[in-house]
Design a protein around this motif. Structure first.
Motif, PDB file in Angstrom:
ATOM      1  N   PHE A  57       0.858  -1.183   0.000  1.00 54.12           N
ATOM      2  CA  PHE A  57       0.000   0.000   0.000  1.00 54.12           C
ATOM      3  C   PHE A  57       0.894   1.233   0.000  1.00 54.12           C
ATOM      4  N   LEU A  58       0.489   2.286  -0.694  1.00 51.65           N
ATOM      5  CA  LEU A  58       1.336   3.462  -0.894  1.00 51.65           C
ATOM      6  C   LEU A  58       1.831   4.051   0.431  1.00 51.65           C
ATOM      7  N   THR A  59       0.965   4.146   1.423  1.00 51.15           N
ATOM      8  CA  THR A  59       1.369   4.711   2.720  1.00 51.15           C
ATOM      9  C   THR A  59       2.526   3.918   3.323  1.00 51.15           C
ATOM     10  N   GLU A  60       2.415   2.607   3.241  1.00 52.28           N
ATOM     11  CA  GLU A  60       3.453   1.713   3.767  1.00 52.28           C
ATOM     12  C   GLU A  60       4.754   1.875   2.979  1.00 52.28           C
ATOM     13  N   ASP A  61       4.649   1.962   1.653  1.00 53.24           N
ATOM     14  CA  ASP A  61       5.839   2.035   0.807  1.00 53.24           C
ATOM     15  C   ASP A  61       6.589   3.347   0.997  1.00 53.24           C
ATOM     16  N   LEU A  62       5.859   4.433   1.128  1.00 57.36           N
ATOM     17  CA  LEU A  62       6.506   5.727   1.363  1.00 57.36           C
ATOM     18  C   LEU A  62       7.262   5.741   2.689  1.00 57.36           C
ATOM     19  N   THR A  63       6.705   5.080   3.687  1.00 60.01           N
ATOM     20  CA  THR A  63       7.369   5.017   4.983  1.00 60.01           C
ATOM     21  C   THR A  63       8.689   4.259   4.883  1.00 60.01           C
ATOM     22  N   LYS A  64       8.690   3.153   4.160  1.00 54.64           N
ATOM     23  CA  LYS A  64       9.926   2.389   3.966  1.00 54.64           C
ATOM     24  C   LYS A  64      10.989   3.242   3.277  1.00 54.64           C
ATOM     25  N   GLU A  65      10.571   3.997   2.266  1.00 60.68           N
ATOM     26  CA  GLU A  65      11.520   4.842   1.544  1.00 60.68           C
ATOM     27  C   GLU A  65      12.031   5.982   2.416  1.00 60.68           C
ATOM     28  N   GLY A  76      -3.631   3.426   8.657  1.00 65.49           N
ATOM     29  CA  GLY A  76      -2.376   3.206   7.955  1.00 65.49           C
ATOM     30  C   GLY A  76      -1.425   4.368   8.123  1.00 65.49           C
ATOM     31  N   MET A  77      -1.961   5.581   8.091  1.00 69.46           N
ATOM     32  CA  MET A  77      -1.156   6.773   8.364  1.00 69.46           C
ATOM     33  C   MET A  77      -0.597   6.722   9.776  1.00 69.46           C
ATOM     34  N   ASP A  78      -1.446   6.294  10.714  1.00 71.02           N
ATOM     35  CA  ASP A  78      -1.019   6.203  12.104  1.00 71.02           C
ATOM     36  C   ASP A  78       0.114   5.186  12.269  1.00 71.02           C
ATOM     37  N   LYS A  79       0.027   4.061  11.557  1.00 67.41           N
ATOM     38  CA  LYS A  79       1.102   3.068  11.628  1.00 67.41           C
ATOM     39  C   LYS A  79       2.412   3.648  11.096  1.00 67.41           C
ATOM     40  N   SER A  80       2.311   4.478  10.059  1.00 65.04           N
ATOM     41  CA  SER A  80       3.507   5.129   9.528  1.00 65.04           C
ATOM     42  C   SER A  80       4.176   5.990  10.588  1.00 65.04           C
ATOM     43  N   LEU A  81       3.370   6.741  11.326  1.00 61.95           N
ATOM     44  CA  LEU A  81       3.921   7.546  12.415  1.00 61.95           C
ATOM     45  C   LEU A  81       4.612   6.658  13.437  1.00 61.95           C
ATOM     46  N   GLY A  82       3.974   5.552  13.783  1.00 63.86           N
ATOM     47  CA  GLY A  82       4.575   4.633  14.732  1.00 63.86           C
ATOM     48  C   GLY A  82       5.863   4.019  14.211  1.00 63.86           C
ATOM     49  N   ASP A  83       5.892   3.674  12.927  1.00 68.99           N
ATOM     50  CA  ASP A  83       7.096   3.092  12.330  1.00 68.99           C
ATOM     51  C   ASP A  83       8.263   4.078  12.366  1.00 68.99           C
TER      52      ASP A  83
END
Length: 520
Positions: free
Chosen positions: A230-238, A294-301
């Motif tokens: 998912f885009l949100t997840e992929d942007l966080t990895k990058e 999903g946005m919230d998980k990005s913050l947590g990551d």
């Protein structure tokens, strides 16, 4: 005897000099490094779209959303309950990068293609010649605002500047559409696109080799095509990989983590959506709630990344949304109820369109779990971040309207009820399709008082936000003194900013200023 005294004096002098030199060297060595900075900006997230309450009580909306990482972040940061942006995305993003009020920078609506306005036609009013091409680092670019950008200043002072996610600073075909021309040294997924064609990597984020789709212009993300991510997840990895690079270069980083979430389209994030369907939400609303989580998980990551790399204590994080929450179908419920208790939503100058969730964590400065009720604006980020980075000498080609909020970060109880905030939206976002409060408006707030000028109808509305956060009781006629005072002050500010107003089709002239309304 004299020789011995001279030798002793010389030895003492050399010893003192050496000690001074050592002390100076030690002082240099222990001076703290410049802080890393993360601006975590969410797209179209409403004030209530979180399990973290930003009001004085928990609402049904707070109970609907699951944002455990925001809750964790709130416990370690300062929460601003009266933080504002502009009512539309590009104006807020230009204000963030420039420190300018939208009335001054004139990028008053969202941008798309070069030289092409996006406003709907109207039977009575025309939009002024606003800066449809957005922001530019080059002087003289037509229909653009010339700016020394925030990332450029940070880059000039040693920062590794990362743009990750939605950029949307300029129209397609302009220099401002490319983050690498604006002071960022790394661009991940940012372009002139205001939203993705798809969040699904399996759909290549909406890319079509036979047809150019602006919304699918998400650069440097092809490695995820044909996967089930998912885009949100992929942007966080990058973003994490980019922070790795900053560490290898031994540079402080500025990460502008600007998610496309939670903007349309509401693709379902399969990691989170099922529980919302089980709770009885409609498919679009469940998908929206999953976008939020999903946005919230990005913050947590990102917070976990900082912990794992021992960066937490030297990293500032600012959480913010770019405008009010979208409050129309396919969202569940009646129009303009999604941001309750606030009135209106995205595109409106009622509170639902401009009030945002905002939190700041500055280790060693902000107090964990504190709350600040002072009203602030997204244009304040520019001088605030420069002060946080301890940058003393810099020059800008633009006038900076924002004010540093560092005093409030240090003392949450500090307040300035005399401060004035102004919004200017001489545009027509939806052509009346979503109601009359999404076009032709300008507004001012000072203290608890807020005045809105509806330019098409020549109407002024006055609200006391302390007593009436819902903006349900228009006091313009009951409190004529306050109405006149704010109309005059708004007029003064609009003239100071050289702001634009809509043009009356019959006269060919701009509509009257707020203090020129008949009967005022």
């Amino acid at each position: 005897m004299k020789t011995i005294i001279l030798k002793s004096a010389l030895a003492a002098f050399l010893s003192a000099t050496a000690l001074t030199s050592v002390n100076a060297q030690l002082k240099l060595e222990v001076q703290p490094a410049k802080p890393n900075i993360i601006v975590f900006l969410v797209d179209d997230m409403g004030w209530q779209d979180t399990s973290v309450p930003f009001w004085d009580s928990v609402t049904n909306a707070n109970r609907k959303f699951h944002t455990p990482n925001m809750e964790q972040f709130a416990a370690t940061s300062i929460k601003f309950t009266q933080a504002y942006a502009n009512s539309i995305c590009t104006p807020s993003r230009v204000s963030l990068l420039s420190g300018m009020n939208a009335a001054r920078h004139r990028v008053t609506n969202w941008t798309a293609f070069k030289d092409k306005p996006v406003d709907y036609n109207d039977d009575k009013l025309m939009v002024p010649q606003w800066n449809v091409n957005g922001l530019s680092p080059v002087p003289g670019d037509p229909r653009s605002v010339y700016v020394t950008t925030l990332p450029q200043i940070l880059k000039n002072n040693g920062y590794y500047t990362i743009q990750c996610g939605k950029a949307h600073f300029g129209a397609y075909g302009t220099v401002g559409a490319d983050p690498l021309k604006l002071g960022f040294v790394k661009n991940i997924g940012g372009s002139a696109a205001g939203n993705p064609a798809s969040y699904l990597a399996e759909d290549d984020f909406g890319y079509n080799p036979e047809k150019f789709i602006l919304q699918a212009d998400i650069p440097n993300m092809k490695k995820y095509w044909h996967t089930n991510t998912f885009l949100t997840e992929d942007l966080t990895k990058e973003a994490e990989l980019a922070m790795d690079t900053a560490q290898m270069k031994k540079k402080p980083f500025f990460l502008y983590m600007a998610h496309y979430a939670v903007h349309l389209p509401y693709n379902a994030d399969q990691r989170f959506v099922q529980k919302y369907l089980d709770e009885g939400l409609t498919k679009p609303e469940a998908a929206y709630a999953a976008l939020v989580e999903g946005m919230d998980k990005s913050l947590g990551d990102l917070m976990k990344y900082l912990d794992q790399h021992n960066l937490t204590q030297n990293t500032i994080i600012i959480f913010m949304s770019d405008n009010g929450g979208f409050s129309h179908p396919p969202r569940q419920g009646n129009d303009n109820t999604q941001n309750y208790p606030l009135r209106g939503g995205k595109g409106s100058l009622y509170e639902g369109g401009v009030r945002e969730p905002m939190m700041v964590r500055w280790p060693g400065v902000t107090k964990a779990g504190s709350i600040c009720k002072q009203y602030v604006h997204i244009e304040d980020f520019y001088p605030t971040l420069i002060e946080m980075a301890d940058i003393k000498r810099y020059q800008t080609v633009q006038t900076v309207d924002g004010e540093s909020i560092v005093p409030y970060l240090k003392n949450p109880k500090k307040s300035d009820p005399e401060r004035v905030l102004v919004w200017n939206f001489p545009n027509n976002w939806t052509g009346g399709n979503l109601g009359d409060d999404n076009a032709w408006m300008t507004s001012i707030r000072q203290g608890d008082w807020k005045l809105i000028y509806f330019e098409k109808y020549g109407r002024l509305e006055l609200y006391n936000l302390r007593d009436d956060i819902k903006e349900a009781h228009d006091l313009a006629k009951k409190r004529p003194a306050e109405t006149k005072l704010l109309a005059k002050l708004l007029t003064q500010k609009l003239k100071l900013y050289n702001a634009q107003l809509p043009v009356d089709k019959l006269t060919g002239k701009p509509v009257p200023m707020p203090d020129e309304i008949v009967g005022l």
